[in-house]
Design an enzyme around this catalytic site. Structure first.
Site, short mmCIF file in Angstrom:
data_model
loop_
_atom_site.label_atom_id
_atom_site.label_comp_id
_atom_site.label_asym_id
_atom_site.label_seq_id
_atom_site.Cartn_x
_atom_site.Cartn_y
_atom_site.Cartn_z
N ASN A 146 1.83 1.36 -3.84
CA ASN A 146 3.16 1.91 -4.11
C ASN A 146 3.83 1.05 -5.18
OD1 ASN A 146 5.77 2.85 -4.07
ND2 ASN A 146 6.24 2.14 -1.99
N TRP A 147 3.88 1.59 -6.37
CA TRP A 147 4.44 0.81 -7.49
C TRP A 147 5.97 0.76 -7.47
CZ3 TRP A 147 1.42 1.64 -12.74
CH2 TRP A 147 0.12 1.12 -12.59
N LYS A 148 6.58 1.60 -6.63
CA LYS A 148 8.05 1.66 -6.57
C LYS A 148 8.62 1.88 -7.99
CE LYS A 148 7.75 -1.08 -2.43
NZ LYS A 148 8.32 -2.02 -1.50
N HIS A 166 9.62 6.52 3.13
CA HIS A 166 9.56 5.06 2.93
C HIS A 166 10.91 4.47 3.37
CE1 HIS A 166 9.38 1.12 1.10
NE2 HIS A 166 8.07 1.28 1.05
N GLU A 168 12.72 2.25 2.17
CA GLU A 168 13.70 2.07 1.10
C GLU A 168 14.45 3.37 0.84
OE1 GLU A 168 11.05 0.33 -1.79
OE2 GLU A 168 10.94 -1.47 -0.55
N GLU A 228 4.99 0.46 8.62
CA GLU A 228 5.55 -0.58 7.76
C GLU A 228 6.78 -1.20 8.42
OE1 GLU A 228 4.31 -0.03 3.39
OE2 GLU A 228 6.15 1.11 3.70
N GLY A 253 8.02 -6.75 1.28
CA GLY A 253 8.49 -7.56 0.16
C GLY A 253 9.00 -8.94 0.57
N SER A 300 3.82 -6.70 2.90
CA SER A 300 3.30 -8.01 2.47
C SER A 300 1.79 -8.15 2.63
CB SER A 300 4.03 -9.15 3.19
OG SER A 300 5.41 -9.15 2.83
N GLY A 308 2.62 -2.74 -1.72
CA GLY A 308 3.65 -2.69 -2.75
C GLY A 308 3.34 -3.68 -3.86
N GLY A 309 3.96 -4.85 -3.78
CA GLY A 309 3.86 -5.86 -4.84
C GLY A 309 2.44 -6.15 -5.32
#
Ligand code: PGA
Length: 249
Positions: A9-11, A93, A95, A163, A169, A209, A230-231
Site C-alpha cells: 500500500n503506497w498510500k 483502511h 486511515e 491491521e 507506521g 510495521s 505500507g512503508g
C-alpha cells in the site's frame, strides 16, 4: 492450499518515477512465489498496469466510492479502477475510517460495488490501542467482520487484512501470540458465517510495521497468509525480502 499474498500500500506516495521500483521488483521476485499486488496512488494505476503487464504483479487501488457513478467530485468508482486494468482495491483502511469517518456499512457498500466491477476487495479491520488495552480487541474485530463483509463473499473476491491501528507506521508489532489469536479468531468467525469451504480459502493478511526482519516470524502463524505492507513496500529492496519470506513460509 490457500493462496499467499503480499500487498503493498503506497498510500499518498509516488510519482511516475516510482514505477522504476515496480520494474525492479519484477526482476527480483521468486519464481512461482506468492501473489503480489501493488496499490499505488490513483494517478499511477494505468501506467503501473502497463508496466506490470504479463508479469506476476497485480495492481490495486486504495479506495473506491460506494456508488457506481454520479455527482461525486474527486471520487473514483470500482468500474473506473477496473478500467485501468487494476484487479484489487483496498477498502476500509484505518486511515480512511479515521480521516473520512468511514463506517463499517460504508465499507460493506463499497465492497459490493467493487465486486460488481470485478475487483477483489482487500478489507481492512483492526483495533485502536485503547481497545487493545481494554481487552476489547476481539469484540471490535467481530463487529467489523459482521458489518463490513457483504454476504456474497467468495474466496476469489475478498482478502481480509488485520491491521492493528497502533502498529501502522509506528514500528510496533503485536506479539506473535497476539497475531495468532486474532487471525485464528477471524478464521473461526468466517467459518461460522460463511462455512468452511469458503472461509478456509480466504487469504488473511497481517498489516502494521511489517519489515524484512520481522516478516518470516509473522508468516509462521497458520492463519497468516501474507501481509499488507505500507512503508516497506515503497522500495523494491525492502519489499522483495518480505515476498521471499512469504514464499519460504
Ligand atoms: P506500515 O503500513 O507497513 O507502514 O505500518 C501498513 C498499512 O497501513 O497498510
Amino acid at each position: 492450499m490457500r493462496r499467499k499474498l503480499a500487498a503493498g500500500n503506497w498510500k499518498m506516495n509516488g510519482t511516475a518515477a516510482s514505477l522504476e521500483e515496480i520494474r525492479k521488483l519484477q526482476s527480483i521476485l521468486p519464481n512461482g512465489g506468492p501473489d503480489v499486488v501493488i496499490c499505488p496512488p490513483t494517478t499511477l494505476l494505468f501506467s503501473a498496469c502497463s508496466a506490470t503487464e504479463g508479469s506476476g504483479i497485480q495492481i490495486g487501488a486504495q479506495d473506491c466510492h460506494a456508488e457506481t457513478d454520479g455527482a461525486y467530485t474527486g471520487d473514483i468508482s470500482g468500474e473506473m479502477i477496473a478500467d485501468t486494468g487494476a484487479r484489487y482495491v483496498i477498502l476500509g483502511h484505518s486511515e480512511r475510517r479515521e480521516a473520512y469517518a468511514e463506517r463499517n456499512r460504508d465499507v460493506r457498500h463499497k465492497t459490493s460495488t467493487a465486486w460488481h466491477a470485478g475487483l477483489t476487495a482487500i478489507i481492512c479491520i483492526g483495533e485502536t490501542l485503547e481497545e487493545r488495552e481494554t481487552n476489547a480487541t476481539l469484540d471490535v474485530i467481530a463487529g467489523q467482520l459482521a458489518s463490513s463483509l457483504p454476504d456474497a463473499i467468495t474466496a476469489d473476491n475478498t482478502v481480509v487484512a488485520y491491521e492493528p491501528i497502533w502498529a501502522i507506521g509506528t514500528g510496533k508489532v503485536p506479539t506473535q501470540a497476539q497475531i495468532v489469536e486474532v487471525h485464528d479468531f477471524i478464521r473461526s468467525k468466517l467459518v461460522a458465517r460463511f462455512g468452511a469451504q469458503i472461509a478456509d480459502q480466504i487469504p488473511l493478511l497481517y498489516g502494521g510495521s511489517v519489515k524484512p526482519d520481522n516478516a518470516a516470524t509473522i508468516f509462521e502463524a497458520e492463519n497468516v497468509d501474507g501481509a499488507l505492507v505500507g512503508g516497506a513496500s515503497l522500495k523494491a529492496d525492502d519489499f522483495a525480502p518480505i515476498i521471499h519470506a512469504l514464499a519460504d513460509s
